[in-house]
Design a protein around this motif. Structure first.
Motif, PDB file in Angstrom:
ATOM      1  N   LEU A   1       0.850  -9.618 -15.586  1.00  0.00           N
ATOM      2  CA  LEU A   1      -0.349 -10.178 -14.930  1.00  0.00           C
ATOM      3  C   LEU A   1      -1.478  -9.164 -14.788  1.00  0.00           C
ATOM      4  CD1 LEU A   1       0.885 -12.321 -11.878  1.00  0.00           C
ATOM      5  CD2 LEU A   1      -0.145 -13.157 -13.991  1.00  0.00           C
ATOM      6  N   ASN A   2      -1.092  -7.899 -14.489  1.00  0.00           N
ATOM      7  CA  ASN A   2      -2.059  -6.874 -14.082  1.00  0.00           C
ATOM      8  C   ASN A   2      -3.356  -6.754 -14.895  1.00  0.00           C
ATOM      9  OD1 ASN A   2      -2.330  -5.347 -11.821  1.00  0.00           O
ATOM     10  ND2 ASN A   2      -0.621  -4.002 -12.288  1.00  0.00           N
ATOM     11  N   PRO A   3      -3.300  -6.793 -16.241  1.00  0.00           N
ATOM     12  CA  PRO A   3      -4.563  -6.600 -16.973  1.00  0.00           C
ATOM     13  C   PRO A   3      -5.629  -7.649 -16.652  1.00  0.00           C
ATOM     14  CG  PRO A   3      -2.675  -6.441 -18.458  1.00  0.00           C
ATOM     15  CD  PRO A   3      -2.146  -6.905 -17.147  1.00  0.00           C
ATOM     16  N   ASP A   4      -5.214  -8.870 -16.282  1.00  0.00           N
ATOM     17  CA  ASP A   4      -6.208  -9.913 -15.994  1.00  0.00           C
ATOM     18  C   ASP A   4      -6.333 -10.219 -14.507  1.00  0.00           C
ATOM     19  OD1 ASP A   4      -6.370 -10.384 -18.780  1.00  0.00           O
ATOM     20  OD2 ASP A   4      -4.479 -11.497 -18.612  1.00  0.00           O
ATOM     21  N   LYS A   5      -5.262  -9.927 -13.779  1.00  0.00           N
ATOM     22  CA  LYS A   5      -5.237 -10.312 -12.359  1.00  0.00           C
ATOM     23  C   LYS A   5      -4.538  -9.189 -11.599  1.00  0.00           C
ATOM     24  CE  LYS A   5      -4.307 -14.686 -11.190  1.00  0.00           C
ATOM     25  NZ  LYS A   5      -3.485 -15.894 -11.162  1.00  0.00           N
ATOM     26  N   ALA A   6      -5.303  -8.417 -10.812  1.00  0.00           N
ATOM     27  CA  ALA A   6      -4.710  -7.266 -10.124  1.00  0.00           C
ATOM     28  C   ALA A   6      -3.526  -7.726  -9.276  1.00  0.00           C
ATOM     29  CB  ALA A   6      -5.766  -6.611  -9.253  1.00  0.00           C
ATOM     30  N   THR A   7      -2.363  -7.109  -9.530  1.00  0.00           N
ATOM     31  CA  THR A   7      -1.136  -7.577  -8.894  1.00  0.00           C
ATOM     32  C   THR A   7      -0.388  -6.425  -8.238  1.00  0.00           C
ATOM     33  OG1 THR A   7      -0.969  -9.274 -10.599  1.00  0.00           O
ATOM     34  CG2 THR A   7       1.034  -8.833  -9.344  1.00  0.00           C
ATOM     35  N   GLY A   8       0.033  -6.641  -7.010  1.00  0.00           N
ATOM     36  CA  GLY A   8       0.823  -5.637  -6.302  1.00  0.00           C
ATOM     37  C   GLY A   8       2.301  -5.980  -6.391  1.00  0.00           C
ATOM     38  N   ASN A   9       3.145  -5.019  -6.060  1.00  0.00           N
ATOM     39  CA  ASN A   9       4.588  -5.270  -6.053  1.00  0.00           C
ATOM     40  C   ASN A   9       5.219  -4.592  -4.840  1.00  0.00           C
ATOM     41  OD1 ASN A   9       7.395  -3.685  -7.313  1.00  0.00           O
ATOM     42  ND2 ASN A   9       7.340  -5.891  -7.151  1.00  0.00           N
ATOM     43  N   ILE A  10       6.084  -5.347  -4.163  1.00  0.00           N
ATOM     44  CA  ILE A  10       6.814  -4.784  -3.020  1.00  0.00           C
ATOM     45  C   ILE A  10       8.294  -4.869  -3.366  1.00  0.00           C
ATOM     46  CG2 ILE A  10       7.333  -5.039  -0.553  1.00  0.00           C
ATOM     47  CD1 ILE A  10       4.606  -6.461  -0.260  1.00  0.00           C
ATOM     48  N   GLY A  11       8.939  -3.708  -3.502  1.00  0.00           N
ATOM     49  CA  GLY A  11      10.339  -3.753  -3.917  1.00  0.00           C
ATOM     50  C   GLY A  11      11.146  -2.584  -3.417  1.00  0.00           C
ATOM     51  N   SER A  12      12.405  -2.557  -3.818  1.00  0.00           N
ATOM     52  CA  SER A  12      13.341  -1.552  -3.313  1.00  0.00           C
ATOM     53  C   SER A  12      12.996  -0.145  -3.781  1.00  0.00           C
ATOM     54  CB  SER A  12      14.752  -1.904  -3.764  1.00  0.00           C
ATOM     55  OG  SER A  12      14.745  -2.218  -5.130  1.00  0.00           O
ATOM     56  N   ASP A  13      12.395  -0.050  -4.951  1.00  0.00           N
ATOM     57  CA  ASP A  13      12.126   1.252  -5.542  1.00  0.00           C
ATOM     58  C   ASP A  13      10.769   1.797  -5.104  1.00  0.00           C
ATOM     59  OD1 ASP A  13      12.377   3.299  -7.600  1.00  0.00           O
ATOM     60  OD2 ASP A  13      10.796   2.167  -8.615  1.00  0.00           O
ATOM     61  N   SER A  14       9.782   0.904  -4.995  1.00  0.00           N
ATOM     62  CA  SER A  14       8.446   1.347  -4.615  1.00  0.00           C
ATOM     63  C   SER A  14       7.588   0.151  -4.205  1.00  0.00           C
ATOM     64  CB  SER A  14       7.766   2.053  -5.797  1.00  0.00           C
ATOM     65  OG  SER A  14       7.707   1.169  -6.895  1.00  0.00           O
ATOM     66  N   ILE A  15       6.483   0.481  -3.547  1.00  0.00           N
ATOM     67  CA  ILE A  15       5.460  -0.526  -3.258  1.00  0.00           C
ATOM     68  C   ILE A  15       4.237  -0.053  -4.024  1.00  0.00           C
ATOM     69  CG2 ILE A  15       3.969  -1.494  -1.442  1.00  0.00           C
ATOM     70  CD1 ILE A  15       6.332  -0.881   0.521  1.00  0.00           C
ATOM     71  N   THR A  16       3.741  -0.870  -4.934  1.00  0.00           N
ATOM     72  CA  THR A  16       2.618  -0.411  -5.755  1.00  0.00           C
ATOM     73  C   THR A  16       1.499  -1.450  -5.785  1.00  0.00           C
ATOM     74  OG1 THR A  16       3.716  -1.299  -7.706  1.00  0.00           O
ATOM     75  CG2 THR A  16       3.962   1.045  -7.347  1.00  0.00           C
ATOM     76  N   TYR A  17       0.280  -0.982  -5.717  1.00  0.00           N
ATOM     77  CA  TYR A  17      -0.894  -1.835  -5.956  1.00  0.00           C
ATOM     78  C   TYR A  17      -2.063  -0.924  -6.302  1.00  0.00           C
ATOM     79  CZ  TYR A  17      -1.829  -0.788  -0.995  1.00  0.00           C
ATOM     80  OH  TYR A  17      -2.028  -0.159   0.206  1.00  0.00           O
ATOM     81  N   GLY A  18      -2.837  -1.321  -7.307  1.00  0.00           N
ATOM     82  CA  GLY A  18      -3.925  -0.457  -7.775  1.00  0.00           C
ATOM     83  C   GLY A  18      -3.356   0.915  -8.094  1.00  0.00           C
ATOM     84  N   THR A  19      -3.953   1.950  -7.471  1.00  0.00           N
ATOM     85  CA  THR A  19      -3.452   3.308  -7.730  1.00  0.00           C
ATOM     86  C   THR A  19      -2.491   3.760  -6.623  1.00  0.00           C
ATOM     87  OG1 THR A  19      -5.387   4.142  -6.596  1.00  0.00           O
ATOM     88  CG2 THR A  19      -5.502   4.083  -9.009  1.00  0.00           C
ATOM     89  N   VAL A  20      -2.217   2.870  -5.682  1.00  0.00           N
ATOM     90  CA  VAL A  20      -1.367   3.235  -4.536  1.00  0.00           C
ATOM     91  C   VAL A  20       0.108   3.085  -4.902  1.00  0.00           C
ATOM     92  CG1 VAL A  20      -0.791   2.652  -2.128  1.00  0.00           C
ATOM     93  CG2 VAL A  20      -3.163   2.459  -2.950  1.00  0.00           C
ATOM     94  N   LYS A  21       0.905   4.086  -4.507  1.00  0.00           N
ATOM     95  CA  LYS A  21       2.358   3.986  -4.679  1.00  0.00           C
ATOM     96  C   LYS A  21       3.015   4.489  -3.397  1.00  0.00           C
ATOM     97  CE  LYS A  21       6.200   4.976  -7.682  1.00  0.00           C
ATOM     98  NZ  LYS A  21       6.701   5.410  -8.926  1.00  0.00           N
TER      99      LYS A  21
END
Ligand SMILES: CC(=O)N[C@H]1[C@@H](OP(=O)(O)OP(=O)(O)OC[C@H]2O[C@@H](n3ccc(=O)[nH]c3=O)[C@H](O)[C@@H]2O)O[C@H](CO)[C@@H](O)[C@@H]1O[C@H](C)C(=O)N[C@@H](C)C(=O)N[C@H](CCC(=O)O)C(=O)O
Length: 492
Positions: A118-138
């Motif tokens: 999705l990311n290239p067309d629709k900025a998408t974040g992820n919340i999971g066991s390994d990391s939480i990522t969105y944009g440049t945030v990890k």
């Protein structure tokens, strides 16, 4: 936010934060007395006030009421916290296209594939066991599914950072503890159900019901995506008001996997999408990833992404560290690191290893079983490795306050014909396996994936990580010796 926006009868007082942990300093906060498994938050009202609470939400009579503090008595504090967390963080989940993934295995992979496509067309974040990522945030998460306040707060940060969608790993413990109760989901995905967290849920039925509640709570505009190859797949969605979409190897599935080829460097398959067929090529390996990828494709396609674009973007997906990761440092045998720690997960990895290992070559496995959790599975793990492997090295895997050797001995009860060693130190166990490998053998390093910690009796300790250790051992001890005669040291 003003308190009277949260409680009708409250005065117009500014609340700067909401809190369910008295140990956290939060000025001008609203404190919720949550009853947990170890403590009852009602005990900590005084500490919360000292740390900045100006109002308290409780369900039990309190021993002391302090002047100047506002008290709100409710029937269920967690239900109220859910409603208020959602309001306090501006109903963030309603401003995001929300994908929730639940099931014993595959959550992380599916959530990350959806995010990547999705990311290239629709900025998408992820919340999971390994990391939480969105944009440049990890960020580094504490739990797979964050607690109520953290979850709504992260979703709000994602909205503020311009995210338009988010993927979330939904654990059964999270559902049971109502962590996602007030999150609005558009797509909910079920992968599979296998023995896991039975220490928490008690029985498979309770474990199933915790997962099912996630689907029961969806609204009629949502889409419930389920794997009908799994015996729990249809039961999972039977009471859901959401539109149900099915996937699997089964011919009855709406998204049905037809022919597939598992290769060392990728997978190709034909996916029947309703009545049209699409050829899919991907760099992801194994039948396990084939199912994960299909689940992600269903969610993406149902959310409006064209199949042609999906076909293009799944060709080269980012290899998740420690998830069915083939490691190649120039050695002449296969090395695969995977996080598999359930019986089902293990059987899929072993099947895959069998499919890529020539008949006269060996499968050498390094594996363990976690301490203080689901002891019933230990013997089953031993039994399964016995069926597929030629050499088993049992080692530590988050032993907590159990002895790694005793855990290994319990696994060994399931081993009948295959030679095995117990090497408690995980580094030494991996080294031994890699040094034993002959050309075209397959070495499996299972259970920890890319985790950089080991749960021991003293708590969470840092651990190099299987991927790093494998690479280091290959370079330091294996590759330099290839072609030379050498004696290896037996390490116990
Ligand atoms: C078993 C379990 O899930 N426990 C979670 C639970 O803790 P708890 O019920 O023991 O809470 P508690 O410590 O009794 O405290 C009760 C309340 O009093 C408050 N308190 C407590 C002490 C104090 O001094 N002051 C205070 O205010 C606490 O903040 C809490 O609100 O609620 C806490 C707050 O949300 C969680 O941090 C904690 O997760 C623990 C750390 C945990 O390890 N959970 C695991 C089992 C878990 O949830 N795992 C799943 C699945 C993982 C996967 O499959 O990937 C996950 O989603 O991560």
């Amino acid at each position: 936010m003003l308190l009277n926006q949260l409680f009708k009868q409250a005065p117009e007082i500014e609340i700067q934060s909401i809190n369910d942990d008295s140990r956290k300093k939060k000025p001008n906060s609203l404190f919720f007395c949550v009853k947990g498994m170890r403590f009852d938050g009602h005990q900590f009202v005084q500490d919360a006030i000292e740390n900045g609470a100006i109002a308290v939400v409780h369900s039990e009579e309190l021993v002391h009421y302090e002047e100047g503090i506002l008290y709100f008595r409710v029937n269920d504090v967690v239900d109220t916290l859910n409603v208020i967390a959602d309001l306090f963080y501006a109903e963030a989940s309603y401003h995001l296209q929300m994908f929730g993934v639940t099931g014993t295995n595959g959550k992380e992979s599916i959530a990350k594939i959806i995010q990547e496509v999705l990311n290239p067309d629709k900025a998408t974040g992820n919340i999971g066991s390994d990391s939480i990522t969105y944009g440049t945030v990890k960020l580094q998460p504490l739990l797979t599914t964050p607690n109520i306040i953290d979850l709504h707060s992260i979703l709000k940060e994602m909205v503020d950072a311009g995210m338009k969608a988010a993927t979330l790993e939904v654990s059964s413990v999270g559902v049971e503890q109502k962590r996602v109760q007030s999150v609005h989901f558009d797509y909910a995905i079920f992968t599979n159900l296998d023995h896991n967290h039975l220490d928490f849920h008690g029985t498979m039925q309770n474990y199933f019901e915790a997962k099912k509640k996630f689907f029961d709570d969806l609204d009629e505009k949502a889409c419930a995506i389920t794997n009908i190859d799994d015996p729990y797949g249809l039961k999972m969605v039977e009471d859901s008001e959401a539109r149900v979409v099915t996937y699997g190897m089964s011919e009855e599935a709406m998204y049905s996997i037809r022919q597939y080829r598992l290769k060392k460097d990728g997978t190709s398959f034909c996916l029947k999408v309703y009545d049209q067929e699409y050829d899919i090529e991907t760099n992801l390996v194994s039948r396990f990833n084939l199912m994960n990828l299909t689940a992600a494709i269903v969610a993406l396609h149902e959310s409006g992404v064209k199949m042609e674009l999906i076909q293009e973007r799944v060709k080269f997906l980012t290899q998740m560290e420690g998830h069915m990761q083939m490691i190649q440092e120039g050695q002449n045998f296969n090395v695969l690191v995977d996080i598999a720690h359930t019986v089902d997960g293990l059987s899929r990895v072993l099947e895959y290893a069998t499919s890529i290992t020539p008949k006269n070559c060996r499968i050498i496995v390094v594996n363990g079983s976690v301490g203080k959790r689901d002891k019933i599975k230990r013997q089953k793990v031993g039994n399964l490795m016995d069926q597929y492997c030629d050499m088993i090295i049992l080692t530590e895997e988050d032993p907590r306050n159990e002895s790694p050797r005793e855990i290994a001995e319990e696994i060994a009860k399931g081993i009948d014909k295959t030679p095995y060693l117990i090497i408690s130190d995980r580094y030494d166990a991996i080294r031994q396996a890699l040094e034993l490998a002959d050309p075209e053998d397959t070495v499996l390093v299972l259970g920890k994936g890319n985790q950089k910690f080991m749960e021991r009796d003293i708590g969470r300790c840092s651990y190099q990580g299987d991927v790093i250790i494998v690479k280091e051992v290959l370079k330091k001890y294996v590759l330099i010796k290839e072609g030379e005669d050498y004696e290896f040291e037996q390490i116990y």
